[in-house]
Design a protein around this motif. Sequence first.
Motif, PDB file in Angstrom:
ATOM      1  N   GLU A 160       0.828  -1.207   0.000  1.00 40.64           N
ATOM      2  CA  GLU A 160       0.000   0.000   0.000  1.00 40.64           C
ATOM      3  C   GLU A 160       0.864   1.259   0.000  1.00 40.64           C
ATOM      4  O   GLU A 160       0.519   2.265  -0.637  1.00 40.64           O
ATOM      5  CB  GLU A 160      -0.936  -0.001   1.208  1.00 40.64           C
ATOM      6  CG  GLU A 160      -1.862   1.205   1.304  1.00 40.64           C
ATOM      7  CD  GLU A 160      -2.850   1.314   0.152  1.00 40.64           C
ATOM      8  OE1 GLU A 160      -3.410   2.414  -0.034  1.00 40.64           O
ATOM      9  OE2 GLU A 160      -3.074   0.320  -0.583  1.00 40.64           O
ATOM     10  N   VAL A 161       1.997   1.220   0.686  1.00 44.03           N
ATOM     11  CA  VAL A 161       2.921   2.360   0.649  1.00 44.03           C
ATOM     12  C   VAL A 161       3.373   2.612  -0.778  1.00 44.03           C
ATOM     13  O   VAL A 161       3.337   3.749  -1.274  1.00 44.03           O
ATOM     14  CB  VAL A 161       4.134   2.107   1.570  1.00 44.03           C
ATOM     15  CG1 VAL A 161       5.211   3.173   1.327  1.00 44.03           C
ATOM     16  CG2 VAL A 161       3.721   2.121   3.030  1.00 44.03           C
ATOM     17  N   GLU A 162       3.801   1.557  -1.478  1.00 40.95           N
ATOM     18  CA  GLU A 162       4.231   1.703  -2.870  1.00 40.95           C
ATOM     19  C   GLU A 162       3.101   2.241  -3.741  1.00 40.95           C
ATOM     20  O   GLU A 162       3.311   3.108  -4.597  1.00 40.95           O
ATOM     21  CB  GLU A 162       4.720   0.371  -3.411  1.00 40.95           C
ATOM     22  CG  GLU A 162       6.024  -0.117  -2.794  1.00 40.95           C
ATOM     23  CD  GLU A 162       6.583  -1.312  -3.528  1.00 40.95           C
ATOM     24  OE1 GLU A 162       6.757  -1.214  -4.755  1.00 40.95           O
ATOM     25  OE2 GLU A 162       6.846  -2.347  -2.881  1.00 40.95           O
ATOM     26  N   SER A 163       1.900   1.729  -3.518  1.00 37.30           N
ATOM     27  CA  SER A 163       0.756   2.161  -4.309  1.00 37.30           C
ATOM     28  C   SER A 163       0.468   3.642  -4.091  1.00 37.30           C
ATOM     29  O   SER A 163       0.222   4.392  -5.048  1.00 37.30           O
ATOM     30  CB  SER A 163      -0.472   1.324  -3.952  1.00 37.30           C
ATOM     31  OG  SER A 163      -1.634   1.812  -4.589  1.00 37.30           O
ATOM     32  N   ARG A 164       0.512   4.090  -2.829  1.00 37.16           N
ATOM     33  CA  ARG A 164       0.203   5.494  -2.543  1.00 37.16           C
ATOM     34  C   ARG A 164       1.287   6.432  -3.068  1.00 37.16           C
ATOM     35  O   ARG A 164       0.978   7.561  -3.500  1.00 37.16           O
ATOM     36  CB  ARG A 164      -0.012   5.686  -1.045  1.00 37.16           C
ATOM     37  CG  ARG A 164      -1.250   4.982  -0.535  1.00 37.16           C
ATOM     38  CD  ARG A 164      -1.652   5.431   0.848  1.00 37.16           C
ATOM     39  NE  ARG A 164      -2.869   4.738   1.275  1.00 37.16           N
ATOM     40  CZ  ARG A 164      -3.639   5.131   2.276  1.00 37.16           C
ATOM     41  NH1 ARG A 164      -3.319   6.225   2.961  1.00 37.16           N
ATOM     42  NH2 ARG A 164      -4.719   4.461   2.604  1.00 37.16           N
ATOM     43  N   LEU A 165       2.550   6.005  -3.015  1.00 36.01           N
ATOM     44  CA  LEU A 165       3.604   6.820  -3.594  1.00 36.01           C
ATOM     45  C   LEU A 165       3.353   7.028  -5.081  1.00 36.01           C
ATOM     46  O   LEU A 165       3.493   8.142  -5.606  1.00 36.01           O
ATOM     47  CB  LEU A 165       4.965   6.152  -3.375  1.00 36.01           C
ATOM     48  CG  LEU A 165       5.517   6.182  -1.944  1.00 36.01           C
ATOM     49  CD1 LEU A 165       6.801   5.355  -1.848  1.00 36.01           C
ATOM     50  CD2 LEU A 165       5.778   7.608  -1.478  1.00 36.01           C
ATOM     51  N   SER A 166       2.959   5.969  -5.770  1.00 40.33           N
ATOM     52  CA  SER A 166       2.682   6.073  -7.207  1.00 40.33           C
ATOM     53  C   SER A 166       1.470   6.957  -7.473  1.00 40.33           C
ATOM     54  O   SER A 166       1.473   7.781  -8.391  1.00 40.33           O
ATOM     55  CB  SER A 166       2.463   4.683  -7.803  1.00 40.33           C
ATOM     56  OG  SER A 166       3.630   3.896  -7.691  1.00 40.33           O
ATOM     57  N   LYS A 167       0.424   6.797  -6.650  1.00 39.28           N
ATOM     58  CA  LYS A 167      -0.792   7.571  -6.850  1.00 39.28           C
ATOM     59  C   LYS A 167      -0.571   9.068  -6.663  1.00 39.28           C
ATOM     60  O   LYS A 167      -1.243   9.887  -7.311  1.00 39.28           O
ATOM     61  CB  LYS A 167      -1.887   7.087  -5.899  1.00 39.28           C
ATOM     62  CG  LYS A 167      -2.477   5.734  -6.247  1.00 39.28           C
ATOM     63  CD  LYS A 167      -3.511   5.320  -5.221  1.00 39.28           C
ATOM     64  CE  LYS A 167      -4.115   3.956  -5.554  1.00 39.28           C
ATOM     65  NZ  LYS A 167      -5.086   3.513  -4.517  1.00 39.28           N
ATOM     66  N   ILE A 168       0.367   9.421  -5.782  1.00 39.02           N
ATOM     67  CA  ILE A 168       0.583  10.846  -5.519  1.00 39.02           C
ATOM     68  C   ILE A 168       1.565  11.452  -6.509  1.00 39.02           C
ATOM     69  O   ILE A 168       1.840  12.665  -6.465  1.00 39.02           O
ATOM     70  CB  ILE A 168       1.060  11.066  -4.062  1.00 39.02           C
ATOM     71  CG1 ILE A 168       0.705  12.482  -3.595  1.00 39.02           C
ATOM     72  CG2 ILE A 168       2.543  10.776  -3.891  1.00 39.02           C
ATOM     73  CD1 ILE A 168       0.882  12.718  -2.116  1.00 39.02           C
ATOM     74  N   GLY A 169       2.108  10.624  -7.409  1.00 39.27           N
ATOM     75  CA  GLY A 169       2.946  11.152  -8.468  1.00 39.27           C
ATOM     76  C   GLY A 169       4.417  10.821  -8.376  1.00 39.27           C
ATOM     77  O   GLY A 169       5.223  11.327  -9.169  1.00 39.27           O
ATOM     78  N   ALA A 170       4.790   9.936  -7.449  1.00 36.53           N
ATOM     79  CA  ALA A 170       6.190   9.543  -7.326  1.00 36.53           C
ATOM     80  C   ALA A 170       6.496   8.362  -8.243  1.00 36.53           C
ATOM     81  O   ALA A 170       5.632   7.522  -8.498  1.00 36.53           O
ATOM     82  CB  ALA A 170       6.510   9.165  -5.877  1.00 36.53           C
ATOM     83  N   THR A 171       7.733   8.305  -8.708  1.00 42.39           N
ATOM     84  CA  THR A 171       8.217   7.153  -9.472  1.00 42.39           C
ATOM     85  C   THR A 171       9.089   6.325  -8.546  1.00 42.39           C
ATOM     86  O   THR A 171      10.192   6.752  -8.174  1.00 42.39           O
ATOM     87  CB  THR A 171       9.025   7.602 -10.698  1.00 42.39           C
ATOM     88  OG1 THR A 171       8.206   8.423 -11.532  1.00 42.39           O
ATOM     89  CG2 THR A 171       9.512   6.406 -11.487  1.00 42.39           C
ATOM     90  N   VAL A 172       8.600   5.176  -8.144  1.00 45.37           N
ATOM     91  CA  VAL A 172       9.281   4.358  -7.140  1.00 45.37           C
ATOM     92  C   VAL A 172      10.365   3.526  -7.805  1.00 45.37           C
ATOM     93  O   VAL A 172      10.107   2.762  -8.729  1.00 45.37           O
ATOM     94  CB  VAL A 172       8.279   3.443  -6.403  1.00 45.37           C
ATOM     95  CG1 VAL A 172       9.008   2.599  -5.356  1.00 45.37           C
ATOM     96  CG2 VAL A 172       7.174   4.284  -5.754  1.00 45.37           C
ATOM     97  N   ASP A 173      11.594   3.668  -7.322  1.00 45.85           N
ATOM     98  CA  ASP A 173      12.714   2.892  -7.848  1.00 45.85           C
ATOM     99  C   ASP A 173      12.893   1.581  -7.089  1.00 45.85           C
ATOM    100  O   ASP A 173      13.160   0.544  -7.677  1.00 45.85           O
ATOM    101  CB  ASP A 173      14.006   3.710  -7.783  1.00 45.85           C
ATOM    102  CG  ASP A 173      13.942   4.934  -8.683  1.00 45.85           C
ATOM    103  OD1 ASP A 173      13.420   4.815  -9.804  1.00 45.85           O
ATOM    104  OD2 ASP A 173      14.407   6.011  -8.259  1.00 45.85           O
ATOM    105  N   ARG A 174      12.732   1.639  -5.758  1.00 51.32           N
ATOM    106  CA  ARG A 174      12.884   0.418  -4.968  1.00 51.32           C
ATOM    107  C   ARG A 174      12.350   0.636  -3.562  1.00 51.32           C
ATOM    108  O   ARG A 174      12.344   1.755  -3.039  1.00 51.32           O
ATOM    109  CB  ARG A 174      14.351  -0.017  -4.904  1.00 51.32           C
ATOM    110  CG  ARG A 174      15.281   1.027  -4.286  1.00 51.32           C
ATOM    111  CD  ARG A 174      16.745   0.643  -4.440  1.00 51.32           C
ATOM    112  NE  ARG A 174      17.017  -0.648  -3.799  1.00 51.32           N
ATOM    113  CZ  ARG A 174      18.181  -1.282  -3.933  1.00 51.32           C
ATOM    114  NH1 ARG A 174      19.131  -0.764  -4.683  1.00 51.32           N
ATOM    115  NH2 ARG A 174      18.366  -2.437  -3.319  1.00 51.32           N
ATOM    116  N   VAL A 175      11.897  -0.449  -2.944  1.00 51.47           N
ATOM    117  CA  VAL A 175      11.509  -0.461  -1.534  1.00 51.47           C
ATOM    118  C   VAL A 175      12.128  -1.708  -0.926  1.00 51.47           C
ATOM    119  O   VAL A 175      11.816  -2.827  -1.333  1.00 51.47           O
ATOM    120  CB  VAL A 175       9.981  -0.478  -1.349  1.00 51.47           C
ATOM    121  CG1 VAL A 175       9.646  -0.551   0.153  1.00 51.47           C
ATOM    122  CG2 VAL A 175       9.330   0.753  -1.962  1.00 51.47           C
ATOM    123  N   ASP A 176      13.018  -1.527   0.028  1.00 49.19           N
ATOM    124  CA  ASP A 176      13.734  -2.646   0.642  1.00 49.19           C
ATOM    125  C   ASP A 176      13.329  -2.797   2.095  1.00 49.19           C
ATOM    126  O   ASP A 176      13.195  -1.816   2.838  1.00 49.19           O
ATOM    127  CB  ASP A 176      15.248  -2.415   0.571  1.00 49.19           C
ATOM    128  CG  ASP A 176      15.747  -2.324  -0.856  1.00 49.19           C
ATOM    129  OD1 ASP A 176      15.293  -3.137  -1.682  1.00 49.19           O
ATOM    130  OD2 ASP A 176      16.588  -1.450  -1.139  1.00 49.19           O
TER     131      ASP A 176
END
Length: 309
Positions: free
Chosen positions: A74-90
């Motif tokens: 859900e964190v990754e999803s919300r980052l994308s929804k708000i306009g961020a381009t996610v490179d990685r989550v470790d």
Amino acid sequence: MCGIAGIIHLDGPGDVGLEMTKMLQSMKHRGPDSSGYALYGEPQDSLVMRFKLADPNETGEFDFAERLERNRREVESRLSKIGATVDRVDGESAYAYRAEFRYEGELKPLADYVENIPGCEVLSLGHSLEIVKDLGDAETVAGQYKLDAFRGTHAIGHVRMATESDVDIAGAHPYWAYPFSDVAVVHNGQLTNYHQWRRRLERSGHRFQSECDSEIIAVYLAERLADGLDLETAMKQSLDDLDGVFTYMVVTETSLGMAKDEMAAKPLVLHQGDNLVAMASEEGAIRAVLPQEIDSYDPYEKEVLVWSR
């Protein structure tokens, strides 16, 4: 009691993760309950967000792993929804994570949106700042998060003895100056006008995750930096506005600063060399990273010092 430490390399990156671990571990007797680091690597275009989705005391709960994985997605999803381009989550531990992403918008809406996920707390957000804190002594935390390999330019750290709140990550230092990028604080002491300043800052739209004075100092300073003051001026102003007995350290993307209140009752020892400045609650913490013969001194009452790279 507690113990604080700070170090800055003035001529390029150093092994600040390993150095801060040695400094904090030497003061384990001042605070065995938790250890925390604010580490600064070289600035990068992307943002780094350190966050947790639970506390260590929750790991034995039913469906813990499933719940955290669901919330991580859900964190990754919300980052994308708000306009961020996610490179990685470790995953850094069973409950703590590190995310890298590119984002051009304001940090407050992003942090608020992410923290609306149950159990989520953003520990730090910036282009160079990474806050890591957990239960146990410095060697335990450094081993868990592999901090001895962290190379960077400057850092502050804290060892905590829990005297007025629970032993958990939420009560551990350092604190990020939400929602300002790359500003963090550790301190030793107490603000007597804490509630006055908390109400004033909350009316300006700031939120606080703990009842710790360090959060107040961090946001106070960051707000003044955002208003156009330089760090040294903001710190000097803080000594007029913040009442109590305290010594604090503040770090920004390029600087490390320290300030003592007008009574200077809380200890701090400082060494300034040609290429490195180190300071801590005890001289032994400095000698843990500088075993050669060194000169050191105790800053004076109401003294403010800033070093910048």
